[in-house]
Design a protein around this motif. Sequence first.
Motif, short mmCIF file in Angstrom:
data_model
loop_
_atom_site.label_atom_id
_atom_site.label_comp_id
_atom_site.label_asym_id
_atom_site.label_seq_id
_atom_site.Cartn_x
_atom_site.Cartn_y
_atom_site.Cartn_z
N GLN A 82 0.84 -1.20 0.00
CA GLN A 82 0.00 0.00 0.00
C GLN A 82 0.88 1.24 0.00
O GLN A 82 1.85 1.31 0.74
CB GLN A 82 -0.90 0.00 1.24
CG GLN A 82 -1.86 1.17 1.27
CD GLN A 82 -2.93 0.98 2.34
OE1 GLN A 82 -3.45 -0.11 2.51
NE2 GLN A 82 -3.26 2.05 3.03
N GLU A 84 0.51 5.60 -0.01
CA GLU A 84 -0.37 6.75 0.18
C GLU A 84 0.42 8.04 0.02
O GLU A 84 1.59 8.11 0.43
CB GLU A 84 -0.96 6.74 1.60
CG GLU A 84 -1.74 5.51 1.97
CD GLU A 84 -3.12 5.47 1.33
OE1 GLU A 84 -3.72 6.53 1.11
OE2 GLU A 84 -3.59 4.35 1.05
N ARG A 98 -1.54 5.45 -8.00
CA ARG A 98 -2.55 4.55 -8.58
C ARG A 98 -2.09 3.98 -9.92
O ARG A 98 -2.26 2.79 -10.20
CB ARG A 98 -3.88 5.28 -8.72
CG ARG A 98 -4.53 5.55 -7.36
CD ARG A 98 -5.79 6.37 -7.48
NE ARG A 98 -6.38 6.53 -6.15
CZ ARG A 98 -7.38 7.35 -5.89
NH1 ARG A 98 -7.94 8.06 -6.87
NH2 ARG A 98 -7.86 7.44 -4.67
N GLU A 142 -6.60 -2.06 -5.64
CA GLU A 142 -7.67 -1.34 -4.96
C GLU A 142 -7.25 0.10 -4.73
O GLU A 142 -6.12 0.35 -4.28
CB GLU A 142 -8.00 -1.97 -3.60
CG GLU A 142 -8.51 -3.38 -3.66
CD GLU A 142 -8.73 -4.00 -2.29
OE1 GLU A 142 -9.33 -5.09 -2.26
OE2 GLU A 142 -8.30 -3.41 -1.25
N GLU A 143 -8.13 1.03 -5.02
CA GLU A 143 -7.87 2.43 -4.70
C GLU A 143 -8.12 2.67 -3.22
O GLU A 143 -8.99 2.04 -2.62
CB GLU A 143 -8.77 3.36 -5.53
CG GLU A 143 -8.39 3.43 -6.98
CD GLU A 143 -9.18 4.48 -7.75
OE1 GLU A 143 -10.05 5.17 -7.18
OE2 GLU A 143 -8.92 4.61 -8.97
N THR A 144 -7.34 3.59 -2.65
CA THR A 144 -7.55 4.07 -1.28
C THR A 144 -7.73 5.58 -1.39
O THR A 144 -7.42 6.16 -2.44
CB THR A 144 -6.36 3.73 -0.37
OG1 THR A 144 -5.20 4.41 -0.86
CG2 THR A 144 -6.10 2.23 -0.31
N ARG A 149 -3.53 0.23 -3.25
CA ARG A 149 -2.88 -0.96 -2.71
C ARG A 149 -3.03 -2.11 -3.69
O ARG A 149 -3.95 -2.13 -4.51
CB ARG A 149 -3.43 -1.32 -1.34
CG ARG A 149 -4.79 -1.94 -1.37
CD ARG A 149 -5.27 -2.36 0.02
NE ARG A 149 -6.56 -1.76 0.25
CZ ARG A 149 -6.90 -1.07 1.32
NH1 ARG A 149 -6.05 -0.90 2.29
NH2 ARG A 149 -8.09 -0.57 1.45
#
Length: 183
Positions: A82, A84, A98, A142-144, A149
Amino acid sequence: MRGLFATAVFCLAASAAQGQAPPAAQNEKPKDSQADCPMHKAHAHDESASSAMNDRGEKGMGFSQTTTTHHFLLSADGGVIQVEANDPMDTATRDNIRMHLTHIRKAFASGDFAIPMFVHDTTPPGVPIMKELKDKIRYKFEETPGGARVVIATADHDALAAVLQFLKFQIAEHKTGDSTAVH
């Protein structure tokens, strides 16, 4: 004995106050205490290696390593990579994360680990087996809110061991502080 010690300390202090080196040190060259310290040398080497890895990471991933936070989480069937953006308003970095992790999901699924090999300047532990058993490992993007992630999962015992080796290596190399315990 105490009187002798006190006298020596006084002499050193008096010499320092007058801008003079103590008599025993007057003929010595000043030492670079950091250069002579083995712990400092190891720390400086670690910082240099970490800096070089971050430089390669920025080239290989397409975003700053200092304005993002990486996490590598271990699970009973694999784990998670992941990333960020540190600033929630930094949508450019979020979008680059992303894009990168979309690429990583596809690359890893096809057995391509060129980017982590480039970033770390070595073949990370687990990679040869992850390549060999690529059809037994699933990668899900998967988007956060601040990035994305890649969830890694497998039911194969050997593939799982390789994934966990790979993720533990990432935790150590990126100094994330993430747990190396499987949850």
